[in-house]
Scaffold this motif. Structure first.
Motif, mmCIF file in Angstrom:
data_model
loop_
_atom_site.group_PDB
_atom_site.id
_atom_site.type_symbol
_atom_site.label_atom_id
_atom_site.label_comp_id
_atom_site.label_asym_id
_atom_site.label_seq_id
_atom_site.Cartn_x
_atom_site.Cartn_y
_atom_site.Cartn_z
ATOM 1 N N GLY A 173 0.828 -1.200 0.000
ATOM 2 C CA GLY A 173 0.000 0.000 0.000
ATOM 3 C C GLY A 173 0.861 1.248 0.000
ATOM 4 N N GLY A 209 5.026 -5.560 1.861
ATOM 5 C CA GLY A 209 4.062 -5.668 0.766
ATOM 6 C C GLY A 209 3.290 -6.963 0.829
ATOM 7 N N THR A 232 -0.571 -1.898 5.766
ATOM 8 C CA THR A 232 -2.030 -1.883 5.654
ATOM 9 C C THR A 232 -2.754 -2.490 6.855
ATOM 10 O OG1 THR A 232 -1.846 -1.912 3.261
ATOM 11 C CG2 THR A 232 -3.932 -2.657 4.183
#
Ligand SMILES: Cc1cc2nc3c(=O)[nH]c(=O)nc-3n(C[C@H](O)[C@H](O)[C@H](O)COP(=O)(O)O)c2cc1C
Length: 341
Positions: A173, A209, A232
């Protein structure tokens, strides 16, 4: 031996709404490594937030800055962008958008404030600080971490002397943290990028990620990562002061709603698709940080008004994997279960 004698679960630095002392402190106090995304904070504010973190925990934390981007002022491009924003301003009852007086904070002053705040780790995205800067920071006792989205960036960062490299995969993100070629170029997934950087580098690699639960942590460790950095999933912990509209949009988004867009900032970033990303898809935009500064009033007003269609809903592809993380400490504990000591 764990990386820098720190816990293996790091919260990724997140500039913007998640740049909160309460969140960073909760992660560090909860057994992880909290990191403050200070890229958009005024220098004086960096010191204040760091002091707030310290008041809440004596555990180590990190501070992250964007390495300054060379950019060409583009008045015509900016005006065209402002025109695109104008209709949305009108919809929210805002005055028409105007050229920002300032586009970014003074990086040197931010770095000075970061040094004065004495975090354990100073990390950078979007650039290579170079050997002189890295040596100076290391001499002052900081662990210096760079961000790579491809092997060539990792090699450059290693040559500059960084203590570790974050391997930021395509799933991540927020903004792409790379700096070689076009940001659209290196779109390598975490599963492919981490082992390539581990093999190419002598310094430790942190995986970033698409890691949202213990399974992702275990996978990253199996790929050779020395720690993980999770963004995230921390957006939805109790201590993260996300605006309700942002939070609701993250809770509602499906796996196919994630997009890479330049629409809000001029630079590729991953978030949940919305009206702005759809309507500006393929549009010619002035370079970062011009749109970032120009769209700020719209984004801030939209967050207040509960209008997710005008907020930059930065989040990674693994968003739906873990949407009930509980508190920061609970998420750190859940992620830690994937890491074999
Ligand atoms: C809301 C948000 C803001 C971000 N801001 C920054 C930042 O300021 N600096 C940075 O290096 N990375 C930033 N990132 C990227 C993260 O450091 C990290 O690479 C990413 O969150 C990892 O992928 P994940 O979101 O799938 O966990 C941001 C990510 C998000 C979701």
């Amino acid at each position: 031996m764990s990386l820098f004698n720190l816990p293996p679960i790091w919260m990724a630095p997140m500039a913007g709404e998640a740049a909160s002392a309460a969140l960073v402190a909760a992660v560090s106090a909860g057994g992880g490594v909290g990191q403050l995304g200070a890229a958009y904070l005024a220098p004086a504010r960096i010191g204040e937030v760091a002091a707030e973190i310290r008041a809440r925990t004596d555990r180590p934390f990190g501070i992250n800055l964007f390495w300054p981007q060379p950019w060409m002022p583009d008045a015509a491009g900016l005006d065209a962008y402002l025109q695109r924003l104008a209709a949305w301003h009108a919809e929210l009852g805002l005055p028409p958008p105007t050229r920002p007086e300032r586009f970014e904070e003074d990086f040197e002053a931010q770095l000075e404030a970061t040094i004065a705040a004495r975090p354990a780790v100073i990390s950078f995205a979007m650039g290579d600080p170079g050997p002189a800067r890295v040596a100076a920071l290391k001499a002052q006792g900081f662990k210096v971490v760079g961000t790579a989205t491809q092997v060539a960036e990792g090699r450059l960062l290693q040559a500059s002397g960084v203590d570790a490299v974050v391997a930021q995969g395509y799933e991540a993100g927020g903004h792409r943290g790379g700096f070689l070629g076009s940001p659209e170029g290196a779109l390598i997934g975490t599963l492919a990028l981490v082992p390539q950087l581990v093999d190419a580098l002598d310094v430790p690699v942190l995986a970033a990620g698409g890691i949202a639960d213990a399974r992702g942590v275990a996978a990253a460790q199996a790929l050779g990562a020395s720690a993980v950095t999770v963004g995230t999933a921390f957006l939805l912990v109790d201590e993260c002061p996300l605006s309700p509209a942002y939070r609701e949009a993250l809770v509602a988004a499906g796996d196919a709603d994630s997009t890479l867009t330049r629409a809000f900032s001029g630079r590729f970033a991953r978030g949940v698709a919305n009206r702005v990303t759809h309507e500006l898809e393929g549009a010619e935009l002035p370079a970062f940080p011009q749109p970032n500064a120009a769209s700020r009033p719209l984004r801030q007003a939209a967050a207040k008004a509960g209008r997710a269609d005008f907020i930059s809903l930065w989040a990674g592809q693994a968003l739906p994997v873990n949407r009930r993380p509980g508190s920061a400490a609970q998420l750190v504990a859940a992620l830690s279960r994937g890491w074999r000591a």
